[in-house]
Design an enzyme around this catalytic site. Structure first.
Site, PDB file in Angstrom:
ATOM      1  N   GLN A  52      -0.184  -6.314   5.166  1.00  0.00           N
ATOM      2  CA  GLN A  52      -1.034  -5.868   6.260  1.00  0.00           C
ATOM      3  C   GLN A  52      -1.433  -4.428   5.972  1.00  0.00           C
ATOM      4  OE1 GLN A  52      -0.574  -7.886   9.876  1.00  0.00           O
ATOM      5  NE2 GLN A  52      -2.725  -7.525   9.471  1.00  0.00           N
ATOM      6  N   THR A 106       6.390  -6.438   9.485  1.00  0.00           N
ATOM      7  CA  THR A 106       7.005  -7.647   8.964  1.00  0.00           C
ATOM      8  C   THR A 106       5.953  -8.757   8.994  1.00  0.00           C
ATOM      9  OG1 THR A 106       9.040  -6.791   9.913  1.00  0.00           O
ATOM     10  CG2 THR A 106       9.127  -9.029   9.077  1.00  0.00           C
ATOM     11  N   HIS A 107       4.852  -8.468   8.325  1.00  0.00           N
ATOM     12  CA  HIS A 107       3.754  -9.429   8.269  1.00  0.00           C
ATOM     13  C   HIS A 107       3.494  -9.783   6.819  1.00  0.00           C
ATOM     14  CE1 HIS A 107       2.235  -7.419  12.263  1.00  0.00           C
ATOM     15  NE2 HIS A 107       3.379  -8.046  12.417  1.00  0.00           N
ATOM     16  N   ASN A 108       4.517 -10.288   6.163  1.00  0.00           N
ATOM     17  CA  ASN A 108       4.350 -10.776   4.801  1.00  0.00           C
ATOM     18  C   ASN A 108       3.659 -12.139   4.905  1.00  0.00           C
ATOM     19  OD1 ASN A 108       7.221  -9.798   5.530  1.00  0.00           O
ATOM     20  ND2 ASN A 108       6.924  -8.986   3.496  1.00  0.00           N
TER      21      ASN A 108
END
Ligand SMILES: Cc1cc2nc3c(=O)[nH]c(=O)nc-3n(C[C@H](O)[C@H](O)[C@H](O)COP(=O)(O)OP(=O)(O)OC[C@H]3O[C@@H](n4cnc5c(N)ncnc54)[C@H](O)[C@@H]3O)c2cc1C
Ligand code: SF4
Lengths: 253, 571
Positions: free
Chosen positions: B333, B500-502
């Site tokens: 992101q 935490t936007h893998n």
């Protein structure tokens, strides 16, 4: 504009009355569980004999060293943290807030031992973007860093770190910050980053960790700590100063 | 010797949002479901001591213990990958509810443009808009096809919002609950963006504006704006998460159980089907085989990919040849934004909720013209009031020293006098950004760690610059005395927390040559294996992922139920 009167946060009783959560419509579980536990433990936290409360007045006998072995190391740490967050007209600095005790106590536990970090080898320096790659634990890094602060003081000024003038301490800390001081298996820049971060943690964490003494860190910033709910005030156009409250209020009271 | 357990109909690896949704739907349909979760059981009653920034947000109380497993990372193939020894850039979940326990609850549907990004970009801007090293691909499904599933997830979670954003896809139903309270901080953003001709709206939130009962009968309480939201579990049961919705729904059927402390290390495959998984009990150290008719990987983006790799299922992506699909299209992101410092105004910044905010989409997706720009897509720009806490939040104007007297003065002063506009910027797949197995480092069970090879690209840098400039303009209109746009993007750094936007690595699609699973999230090489999560995204959009992840999980569950009756490929 600050709301003149210091505001007392929503009490548990008010909270139950106003939110309707306890009236049985929608329980959601937790608040009830939380409040029941809270009720069940009504000890006052007051010492029967002296009448002193656990927080505040009697602080001294409840804190001490768990990691450092000499007052000298502890004093060096103390002075260094005080330079990072010095006392001023806004309020106490790191020492007044108990930050050195906080750091000492943290180094004796999971943080100092890197309990939750991946510590398998092989160890390589790596690029800055790859982060912490030292084989040392944080406790080892602090021990070495503090010894190096003393060494730098001796070699630059022929005095112990504790005896230096504030601007001399700053000169040394700046050298650490820039990574100019040689350390083993870790950079001085990394040690400085840890030291700075730990100082902020000690100043502003809940007082249960032995820093932020008397919630003075929170009072400086206007942070109210643990409050049940801001639902009633969230739309307020005024700045509101609550009386801060520690999470320990959940266990004592 | 591994002990073999009794076979179940459906097995999920991990019990967060995706595992919980699959469990609820399958168990309701009569299938026997088991969840293997390596963390602990937990629920609302465990969050009563949660108003403790240090323990939860700084010392990571609820997150994955890296001493047992982490990932390795390098910016490019020339570098040696090294372990992420301390948590940083992203915070992995562990335990019942997964990362959904401690999310903010900013809940979005990806844009119609996202699902057809390749064809729409080519149609409008030509074939070579950002170059062929970017592995853009359509998702094999359209927004309209996914719409019922978006709605389903939003009704399960009770999302609070208002349907006034002109740029997002059409909604078949209104939001289940009204938007959250509009605070003075948000009103400031609303006024400024309106003055500039943009279209502000209340951010869709999983911190509920009012008590709600979802269609399955689970209740979610009203948010108290307590300010301890992101990184914390909600002590009121007011933040939608799996453990207060889909998990109890699944358990009530009597068709579901969860085995905790169960770390899955391998998916077992025979011919073109999987037969179950192998796992370790983390308490006793015992090894088990859990046979299942259907295996569903719901262990988050990273472990979903890792488990396929260590089990040799599918073909590993190779950036040299472009062959293979597993691990490809790893995206992240991009976070543009600006901070404003206000000298004469003080705000109640310590109050708030994870998803309390207002947003504009005027610079997201393709809602603005990119013909003269050197990037595609964009970012949602939001001003949120999440509850700022004193250890993490020490804002100082540019050129203030990082410590000492001046730092203290400024950080104390601006703690309640600084506001930030933040963008969730889209991230485009690039041929050198991918996941594979590490050849050196291992987890506590001797299994190789997952290796990330990732860096920002020129597309990311251009997007970041443009959106940060827009953010700074809004901040100016809001009346800030000093404005600090986000620092220009350089190289991706695993140390500071970002999001935490893998995404990516187990991409969905309708062509097995470029995807790992089909549009039912069914594996192309094993018909009874399903893989669900943000790993299915072919790229990451200008939003947080979970609204779209939830929709995919509902679609996946429908596919599994169908599969359990008919067998065979669902496409
Ligand atoms: C601090 C934070 C804030 C966030 N805020 C937002 C937000 O505002 N909006 C948004 O859209 N998203 C947000 N997210 C992201 C969101 O939380 C995730 O997208 C979502 O929770 C993912 O759900 P999941 O089911 O795919 O995975 P998870 O919730 O991570 O669940 C995976 C589960 O699998 C288990 N597991 C993993 N490996 C194994 C194994 N080998 N064996 C057994 N079990 C295993 C884990 O313990 C975990 O419980 C946030 C995340 C974080 C960390
Ligand atoms: S802000 Fe609201 S949803 Fe978030 S933890 Fe607090 S009460 Fe729960």
């Amino acid at each position: 504009m600050s709301n003149e009167k210091e505001k007392q946060g929503v009490s548990r009783r008010d909270f139950l009355k106003t939110t309707g959560i306890a009236t049985g419509t929608l329980i959601g579980g937790g608040i009830i569980g939380g409040l029941v536990g809270y009720n069940a433990n009504k000890g006052s936290g007051k010492n029967e004999k002296t009448g002193e409360t656990q927080q505040g007045q009697n602080h001294e006998i409840n804190v001490g060293l768990q990691h450092f072995k000499t007052m000298k190391s502890f004093n060096i740490l103390s002075q260094a943290t005080e330079r990072i967050l010095p006392e001023d007209d806004l309020g106490p600095g790191a020492i007044g807030l108990g930050v050195p005790y906080f750091i000492d106590n943290q180094l004796a536990g999971a943080y100092g031992m890197n309990a939750k970090e991946y510590m398998q080898g092989p160890f390589e320096d790596g690029a800055v973007t790859q982060g912490y790659q030292s084989r040392l634990t944080r406790a080892q890094i602090f021990d070495q860093g503090i010894a190096k602060l003393e060494e730098e003081a001796q070699s630059r000024f022929k005095k112990g770190f504790e005896e230096l003038e504030p601007d001399q301490m700053d000169e040394i800390l700046t050298a650490f910050q820039k990574g100019e001081v040689k350390m083993e298996a870790v950079t001085s820049m990394f040690f400085f980053t840890l030291l700075r971060q730990a100082t902020l943690e000690g100043a502003y964490s809940d007082p249960i960790y032995n820093g932020n003494r008397n919630m003075e860190g929170w009072k400086m910033k206007g942070f109210p700590g643990h409050q049940y709910s801001y639902a009633k005030d969230i739309e307020s156009k005024e700045f509101i100063e609550y009386k801060p409250q520690s999470i320990s209020s959940m266990t004592h009271k | 010797m591994a002990t073999t357990l009794d076979k179940v109909d459906v097995l999920t690896v991990g019990v967060g949002w995706t595992g919980g949704i699959v469990a609820a739907e399958c168990a309701k349909s009569g299938l026997k479901v088991r969840g293997l979760e390596r963390g602990e059981a937990r629920g609302t009653e465990d969050y009563s001591m949660v108003h403790d920034e240090f323990r939860y947000a700084i010392r990571y109380e609820l997150f994955q213990n890296l001493s047992r497993e982490t990932i390795t990372f390098r910016n490019n193939r020339q570098m040696n990958a090294l372990p992420m020894r301390m948590m940083g850039s992203f915070l992995l979940g562990e335990g019942l509810g997964g990362a959904g326990t401690h999310w903010n609850g900013q809940n979005w549907r990806f844009l119609p443009y996202d699902f057809e990004i390749k064809s729409q970009t080519e149609k409008k801007y030509g074939k070579d808009k950002i170059g062929k090293d970017f592995l853009l691909q359509d998702w094999g499904i359209t927004y309209d096809e996914l719409e019922p599933y978006f709605t389903k997830f939003e009704y399960t979670a009770g999302i609070s919002g208002e349907d006034t954003n002109p740029f997002w896809g059409k909604r078949s139903k209104p939001f289940p609950t009204p938007p959250m309270k509009k605070t003075p901080i948000l009103e400031k953003f609303e006024k400024a963006t309106t003055n500039l001709g943009y279209h502000p709206f209340m951010m869709p939130s999983a911190n509920l504006s009012e008590p709600y009962e979802n269609p399955d009968g689970s209740t979610i309480a009203a948010c108290q704006y307590c300010g301890f939201c992101e990184r914390f579990g909600c002590e009121y049961g007011a933040k939608s998460s799996a453990e207060i919705t889909v998990v109890p729904t699944a358990l009530e059927t009597g068709n579901y159980d969860i085995r905790y402390h169960s770390n899955v290390v391998e998916v077992l495959k025979k011919g073109n089907k999987v037969t179950g998984v192998r796992f370790y009990d983390t308490v006793t150290g015992e090894e088990f085989i859990q046979p299942a008719d259907v295996v569903v990987l719901t262990s988050y983006v990273l472990n979903n990919a890792k488990l396929l790799m260590v089990s040799n299922i599918g073909e590993q992506y190779d950036p040299d040849t472009g062959r293979g699909t597993l691990g490809k299209n790893y995206c992240y992101q991009i976070l543009p934004g600006a901070t404003g410092f206000f000298d004469d105004e003080q705000f109640n910044t310590y109050m708030g909720a994870g998803a309390l905010g207002m947003t504009i989409d005027d610079f997201n997706g393709d809602s603005f013209d990119h013909s003269k720009l050197d990037f595609i897509h964009g970012a949602s720009l939001s001003l949120t009031q999440p509850g700022l806490r004193p250890i993490a939040f020490n804002p100082v104007p540019p050129d203030t020293p990082a410590w000492g007297a001046e730092f203290k003065k400024a950080s104390v002063h601006y703690y309640t006098r600084a506001l930030s506009i933040g963008g969730q910027g889209a991230s485009m797949p690039y041929k050198e950004n991918y996941m594979s197995l590490d050849s050196t480092y291992k987890d506590a069970y001797g299994v190789p760690l997952l290796r990330l090879t990732y860096n920002f690209t020129d597309q990311d840098r251009a997007l970041h610059k443009y959106l940060s400039e827009r953010s700074a303009e809004i901040m100016k209109e809001m009346g800030a005395n000093t404005i600090a746009p986000a620092n220009p993007l350089t190289d991706y750094d695993i140390v500071p927390y970002q999001t935490t936007h893998n995404t990516g690595g187990t991409v969905m699609g309708n062509d097995p040559a470029i995807s790992v699973v089909n549009t039912w999230l069914q594996h192309w090489d094993a018909e009874n294996l399903f893989v669900v999560g943000a790993g299915n995204f072919a790229h990451n959009s200008g939003y947080n992922p979970t609204g779209t992840v939830g929709a995919l999980a509902y679609r996946c569950a429908e596919g599994i139920i169908k599969y359990s009756k008919t067998g065979g490929s669902l496409v």
